[in-house]
Design an enzyme around this catalytic site. Structure first.
Site, PDB file in Angstrom:
ATOM      1  N   CYS A   2     -28.962  14.639  15.719  1.00 14.88           N
ATOM      2  CA  CYS A   2     -28.520  14.709  14.328  1.00 14.88           C
ATOM      3  C   CYS A   2     -29.348  15.716  13.542  1.00 14.88           C
ATOM      4  O   CYS A   2     -30.480  16.024  13.906  1.00 14.88           O
ATOM      5  CB  CYS A   2     -28.666  13.349  13.684  1.00 14.88           C
ATOM      6  SG  CYS A   2     -27.873  12.041  14.615  1.00 14.88           S
ATOM      7  N   ARG A  27     -27.115  21.036  15.795  1.00 14.57           N
ATOM      8  CA  ARG A  27     -27.839  19.862  16.286  1.00 14.57           C
ATOM      9  C   ARG A  27     -26.911  18.678  16.543  1.00 14.57           C
ATOM     10  O   ARG A  27     -27.266  17.740  17.265  1.00 14.57           O
ATOM     11  CB  ARG A  27     -28.905  19.446  15.278  1.00 14.57           C
ATOM     12  CG  ARG A  27     -29.953  20.503  15.030  1.00 14.57           C
ATOM     13  CD  ARG A  27     -30.905  20.031  13.974  1.00 14.57           C
ATOM     14  NE  ARG A  27     -31.687  18.911  14.455  1.00 14.57           N
ATOM     15  CZ  ARG A  27     -32.860  19.009  15.026  1.00 14.57           C
ATOM     16  NH1 ARG A  27     -33.408  20.180  15.200  1.00 14.57           N
ATOM     17  NH2 ARG A  27     -33.514  17.944  15.432  1.00 14.57           N
ATOM     18  N   TRP A  73     -24.721  13.340  15.733  1.00 16.09           N
ATOM     19  CA  TRP A  73     -24.384  13.349  17.153  1.00 16.09           C
ATOM     20  C   TRP A  73     -24.479  11.885  17.565  1.00 16.09           C
ATOM     21  O   TRP A  73     -25.560  11.304  17.571  1.00 16.09           O
ATOM     22  CB  TRP A  73     -25.398  14.205  17.912  1.00 16.09           C
ATOM     23  CG  TRP A  73     -25.088  14.382  19.374  1.00 16.09           C
ATOM     24  CD1 TRP A  73     -24.317  15.354  19.945  1.00 16.09           C
ATOM     25  CD2 TRP A  73     -25.580  13.582  20.461  1.00 16.09           C
ATOM     26  NE1 TRP A  73     -24.292  15.201  21.306  1.00 16.09           N
ATOM     27  CE2 TRP A  73     -25.055  14.126  21.660  1.00 16.09           C
ATOM     28  CE3 TRP A  73     -26.400  12.459  20.548  1.00 16.09           C
ATOM     29  CZ2 TRP A  73     -25.335  13.583  22.913  1.00 16.09           C
ATOM     30  CZ3 TRP A  73     -26.672  11.918  21.791  1.00 16.09           C
ATOM     31  CH2 TRP A  73     -26.137  12.487  22.961  1.00 16.09           C
ATOM     32  N   ASN A  99     -32.161  10.158  11.962  1.00 18.61           N
ATOM     33  CA  ASN A  99     -32.021  10.801  13.268  1.00 18.61           C
ATOM     34  C   ASN A  99     -32.908  10.021  14.230  1.00 18.61           C
ATOM     35  O   ASN A  99     -34.077   9.793  13.920  1.00 18.61           O
ATOM     36  CB  ASN A  99     -32.478  12.262  13.147  1.00 18.61           C
ATOM     37  CG  ASN A  99     -32.540  12.972  14.487  1.00 18.61           C
ATOM     38  OD1 ASN A  99     -31.979  12.517  15.469  1.00 18.61           O
ATOM     39  ND2 ASN A  99     -33.231  14.088  14.521  1.00 18.61           N
ATOM     40  N   GLY A 100     -32.371   9.589  15.351  1.00 20.74           N
ATOM     41  CA  GLY A 100     -33.178   8.823  16.311  1.00 20.74           C
ATOM     42  C   GLY A 100     -32.438   7.575  16.734  1.00 20.74           C
ATOM     43  O   GLY A 100     -31.224   7.465  16.530  1.00 20.74           O
ATOM     44  N   GLU A 485     -28.265  27.437  37.128  1.00 17.00           N
ATOM     45  CA  GLU A 485     -28.116  27.767  35.711  1.00 17.00           C
ATOM     46  C   GLU A 485     -26.715  28.334  35.422  1.00 17.00           C
ATOM     47  O   GLU A 485     -26.108  28.006  34.407  1.00 17.00           O
ATOM     48  CB  GLU A 485     -29.230  28.750  35.301  1.00 17.00           C
ATOM     49  CG  GLU A 485     -29.202  29.240  33.868  1.00 17.00           C
ATOM     50  CD  GLU A 485     -29.240  28.159  32.785  1.00 17.00           C
ATOM     51  OE1 GLU A 485     -29.484  26.989  33.103  1.00 17.00           O
ATOM     52  OE2 GLU A 485     -28.987  28.484  31.621  1.00 17.00           O
ATOM     53  N   LYS A 489     -24.094  26.576  32.831  1.00 14.81           N
ATOM     54  CA  LYS A 489     -23.495  27.283  31.687  1.00 14.81           C
ATOM     55  C   LYS A 489     -21.985  27.081  31.679  1.00 14.81           C
ATOM     56  O   LYS A 489     -21.392  26.836  30.650  1.00 14.81           O
ATOM     57  CB  LYS A 489     -23.782  28.792  31.727  1.00 14.81           C
ATOM     58  CG  LYS A 489     -25.154  29.266  31.323  1.00 14.81           C
ATOM     59  CD  LYS A 489     -25.539  29.057  29.898  1.00 14.81           C
ATOM     60  CE  LYS A 489     -26.142  27.726  29.643  1.00 14.81           C
ATOM     61  NZ  LYS A 489     -27.436  27.343  29.839  1.00 14.81           N
ATOM     62  N   GLU A 492     -21.066  23.454  30.748  1.00 14.91           N
ATOM     63  CA  GLU A 492     -21.372  23.138  29.351  1.00 14.91           C
ATOM     64  C   GLU A 492     -20.299  23.638  28.388  1.00 14.91           C
ATOM     65  O   GLU A 492     -19.915  22.928  27.475  1.00 14.91           O
ATOM     66  CB  GLU A 492     -22.707  23.788  28.935  1.00 14.91           C
ATOM     67  CG  GLU A 492     -23.935  23.076  29.439  1.00 14.91           C
ATOM     68  CD  GLU A 492     -25.207  23.793  29.019  1.00 14.91           C
ATOM     69  OE1 GLU A 492     -26.119  23.130  28.546  1.00 14.91           O
ATOM     70  OE2 GLU A 492     -25.300  25.033  29.161  1.00 14.91           O
ATOM     71  N   HIS A 508     -23.638  22.027  54.481  1.00 11.69           N
ATOM     72  CA  HIS A 508     -23.860  20.581  54.558  1.00 11.69           C
ATOM     73  C   HIS A 508     -23.033  19.815  53.526  1.00 11.69           C
ATOM     74  O   HIS A 508     -23.453  18.770  53.053  1.00 11.69           O
ATOM     75  CB  HIS A 508     -25.352  20.287  54.391  1.00 11.69           C
ATOM     76  CG  HIS A 508     -26.188  20.972  55.423  1.00 11.69           C
ATOM     77  ND1 HIS A 508     -26.194  20.578  56.742  1.00 11.69           N
ATOM     78  CD2 HIS A 508     -26.998  22.053  55.344  1.00 11.69           C
ATOM     79  CE1 HIS A 508     -26.995  21.384  57.430  1.00 11.69           C
ATOM     80  NE2 HIS A 508     -27.497  22.289  56.603  1.00 11.69           N
ATOM     81  N   LYS A 607     -27.964  20.383  20.780  1.00 13.22           N
ATOM     82  CA  LYS A 607     -28.956  21.430  21.043  1.00 13.22           C
ATOM     83  C   LYS A 607     -30.331  20.841  21.339  1.00 13.22           C
ATOM     84  O   LYS A 607     -31.050  21.321  22.205  1.00 13.22           O
ATOM     85  CB  LYS A 607     -29.031  22.354  19.820  1.00 13.22           C
ATOM     86  CG  LYS A 607     -29.968  23.540  19.989  1.00 13.22           C
ATOM     87  CD  LYS A 607     -29.363  24.542  20.931  1.00 13.22           C
ATOM     88  CE  LYS A 607     -30.312  25.638  21.318  1.00 13.22           C
ATOM     89  NZ  LYS A 607     -29.913  26.261  22.586  1.00 13.22           N
TER      90      LYS A 607
HETATM   91  C1  G6P Z   1     -30.011  19.997  25.710  1.00 17.24           C
HETATM   92  C2  G6P Z   1     -29.493  21.392  25.446  1.00 17.24           C
HETATM   93  C3  G6P Z   1     -29.817  22.300  26.629  1.00 17.24           C
HETATM   94  C4  G6P Z   1     -31.303  22.280  26.904  1.00 17.24           C
HETATM   95  C5  G6P Z   1     -31.838  20.861  27.105  1.00 17.24           C
HETATM   96  C6  G6P Z   1     -33.355  20.836  27.097  1.00 17.24           C
HETATM   97  O1  G6P Z   1     -29.310  19.419  26.745  1.00 17.24           O
HETATM   98  O2  G6P Z   1     -28.098  21.351  25.224  1.00 17.24           O
HETATM   99  O3  G6P Z   1     -29.398  23.609  26.334  1.00 17.24           O
HETATM  100  O4  G6P Z   1     -31.585  23.042  28.043  1.00 17.24           O
HETATM  101  O5  G6P Z   1     -31.409  20.026  26.031  1.00 17.24           O
HETATM  102  O6  G6P Z   1     -33.787  21.217  25.829  1.00 17.24           O
HETATM  103  P1  G6P Z   1     -35.174  21.871  25.481  1.00 17.24           P
HETATM  104  O7  G6P Z   1     -35.092  22.124  24.008  1.00 17.24           O
HETATM  105  O8  G6P Z   1     -36.218  20.836  25.823  1.00 17.24           O
HETATM  106  O9  G6P Z   1     -35.330  23.099  26.269  1.00 17.24           O
END
Ligand code: G6P
Length: 612
Positions: A2, A27, A73, A99-100, A485, A489, A492, A508, A607
């Site tokens: 949030c 966020r 969120w 938030n939390g 990665e 991407k 996501e 495997h 985020k």
């Molecule tokens: C969330 C974000 C990712 C990020 C991960 C870790 O899942 O959407 O993009 O890699 O958190 O976040 P950090 O801020 O600790 O790198």
């Protein structure tokens, strides 16, 4: 998670709050709300994005010079109008944003319900506002004391801001586990989850610590007390951020802007740290700890998400250059599995946001066991940056797109610099090898420009595969984390199922998935294992899979086998992740765009994940 923004001062609060919410929307974006204080509290909230809230409020009274606002969120309770914040107390005298997660909310709620409180939402947050009201009435205390007492009864994490009809010039803000920063202007104050909503008004900020409660009043300035009522003097920091960094700068999306920023963000990560002429690599933030690092029996790298992938690249780099064993752990696993960690250990925690709850908790556990914790964070002044013993900032600039791009390449750059500095001191690298790597590193920003120039080709590939149901990403050695990665991407932002695999492991299991429908992205730049990767490509081809290969410029062998090739310039093998990740970011971006997905705010993601 949030996003929180609040204002008290002489100006109209509403435009400041809405603007702040727009800056914080990355966020959380399933619902939003605002509460403005005039002679009463006007509270407006709805499901959807900040733009939906603005539309909803368009014909409402938005007067008031004090207010709080929130973008959500969802954790407890689905995203709907009722569960959006702010939440009211029963008498509508108090409004609160949070938030939390309040972990003991069920117990508290039961007690409050038995005392006649009727809940309007399914959130854990609403418990807190009723609890404050209840304490204020039953214990006959002022609002500030009621907030403090309520927080002593709460288990879990929070960043909250409270306003009350009876305190028309005050905000009460508190944090434990979730970030909160206060902006100090001329006769006005701002509160926000991060610096983004504040930067255009003030650069003077106070970062709240865990269990801090800030009593902000236009009459009495700011008082910061701990939850146990111990006062501390507020320390004013300077915000390192500019407005242009927070805008799209002509790009259609933040993600695309951030992909294109990588030549600069990597150069910024190296600035003042890499001096090729003098053959110096030096990270000021860890210098005092290097001796200890070199005497460590091993390093443990902890992180989540994309940052965890950077750790995997780091493992390969550190073991090759520094010759100290490295373990890479998901922070969420590490913290719950009673790991063997002691005072000789070095834990390296990596986080873009510096706020990821699991990574923070992993740091806490490592410190409890006596380990030294080194941080690699992007957000200056973040909780992780402050919780670690020492560390280095990536200086990649604010990353707004939810899918991490430039933060990843900056993290890998930092790990490289760290390893080079340590390896030189330890004597595990020859002077010529050291020289070769730093020259190659200096060239990376220019080489990324070259990779970016292939966007048109990458878009054509994206157009061809936008309807795929699954993708497989393969890579070996340094390119295995790149495969992970790349797959992340795609998942996501385009919602296509994708898996990253070490190329040789394909036999495997994943090979069973390959048919003429299956696009397989192979990062085929390796020198040492090149022939083996070529064999893997043959295996995919034999099963009619479609091959998209990332190759070193001039490669003819893979070109003759693959359906599509994207060339990257030649570099040191350990630097390839810095180049090879970029086309994969662009590929995901264009596929997501073709599929009509919200690239910057993909569904269900946040985020910075400040809850466990
Ligand atoms: C969330 C974000 C990712 C990020 C991960 C870790 O899942 O959407 O993009 O890699 O958190 O976040 P950090 O801020 O600790 O790198």
């Amino acid at each position: 998670m949030c996003g929180i923004v609040a204002y008290v001062g002489q100006k109209d609060a509403y435009p400041i709050l809405i603007n702040g919410l727009r800056r914080l929307e990355y966020r959380g974006y399933d619902s939003a709300g605002v509460a403005l204080l005039t002679d009463q509290i006007n509270l407006y909230k709805c499901r959807g994005k900040v733009a939906d809230l603005e539309e909803y409020i368009a014909d409402k009274n938005t007067g008031g010079t004090i207010g709080i606002a929130h973008t959500r969120w969802a954790t407890h309770g689905e995203p709907n109008d009722e569960n959006a914040h702010p939440h009211f107390s029963r008498d509508r005298d108090i409004a609160l944003i949070h938030n939390g997660i309040i972990e003991n909310y069920a117990v508290l709620k039961k007690e409050l319900v038995s005392r006649g409180y009727v809940f309007q939402s399914n959130t854990d947050t609403e418990v807190l506002v009723h609890l404050i009201e209840d304490i204020r009435e039953n214990e006959n205390v002022e609002l500030d004391e009621a907030v403090r007492i309520a927080l002593t009864q709460v288990e879990g994490t929070y960043a909250i801001v409270v306003i009350s009809k009876n305190h028309p010039d005050s905000l009460i803000a508190a944090r434990n586990g979730s970030p909160l920063v206060i902006g100090v202007g001329e006769g006005e104050y701002y509160v926000a989850s991060d610096g983004a909503p504040l930067v255009e008004y003030t650069k003077n900020v106070i970062y709240l610590d865990n269990e801090d409660i800030a009593y902000i009043s236009l009459k009495d300035d700011i008082k910061i007390k701990s939850i146990n009522n111990i006062e501390r003097t507020p320390y004013i920091d300077q915000l390192e951020m500019s407005i242009t960094q927070l805008e799209k700068g002509g790009f259609e999306h933040f993600m695309l802007k951030e992909i294109y920023e990588q030549p600069k963000s990597i150069a910024d990560s190296m600035r003042g740290r890499l001096n090729v002429a003098k053959e110096i690599v030096s990270l000021g933030g860890i210098i005092e700890y290097e001796e200890k690092m070199l005497n460590a029996p091993r390093f443990t790298m902890v992180a989540c998400g994309t940052s965890w992938h950077a750790c995997l690249v780091g493992e390969y780099i550190f073991e090759e250059l520094v010759r100290i064993p490295v373990e890479v752990e998901y922070a969420s696993e590490f913290r719950y599995r009673n790991p063997i960690i002691n005072e000789k250990d070095i834990v390296i925690a990596i986080s873009q946001s510096g706020e990821t709850a699991d990574t923070l908790a992993a740091i806490g556990l490592a410190k409890e066991n006596g380990a030294t914790v080194i941080g690699i964070c992007n957000v200056v002044g973040s909780s992780i940056a402050r919780a670690t013993h020492a560390g280095s900032y990536t200086h990649a600039g604010p990353e707004i797109g939810v899918a991490s791009t430039k933060a990843f390449t900056a993290q890998v750059t930092l790990l490289l610099l760290m390893a080079l500095s340590l390896a030189k001191k330890k004597g595990t690298i020859s002077r010529s090898r050291y020289h070769e790597i730093i020259i190659a590193l200096e060239n990376i920003p220019r080489q990324i420009e070259e990779v970016l120039s292939h966007e048109k080709l990458i878009k054509e590939i994206a157009d061809r595969f936008s309807d795929a149901k699954n993708f497989l990403y393969l890579g070996r050695g340094y390119n295995f984390p790149v495969a992970l990665e790349g797959a992340l991407k795609l998942k996501e932002i385009s919602y296509i199922h994708a898996e990253g695999y070490p190329a040789a492991e394909m036999k495997h299991g994943p090979i069973a998935l390959i048919d003429e429908e299956m696009p397989v992205v192979v990062i085929a730049t390796n020198k040492g294992t090149y022939d083996k990767v070529v064999s893997n490509i043959q295996e995919v081809k034999a099963r009619k899979g479609k091959i998209i290969a990332i190759v070193t410029k001039g490669d003819e062998t893979v070109k003759s086998l693959a359906d599509y090739v994207i060339e990257i310039p030649e570099t040191e093998e350990m630097l390839v992740p810095l180049l090879a990740t970029v086309p994969l970011q662009l590929l995901s971006y264009h596929i997501a765009l073709n599929r009509g997905c919200n690239v910057d705010q993909p569904r269900n993601l946040a985020k910075s994940v400040t809850v466990e």
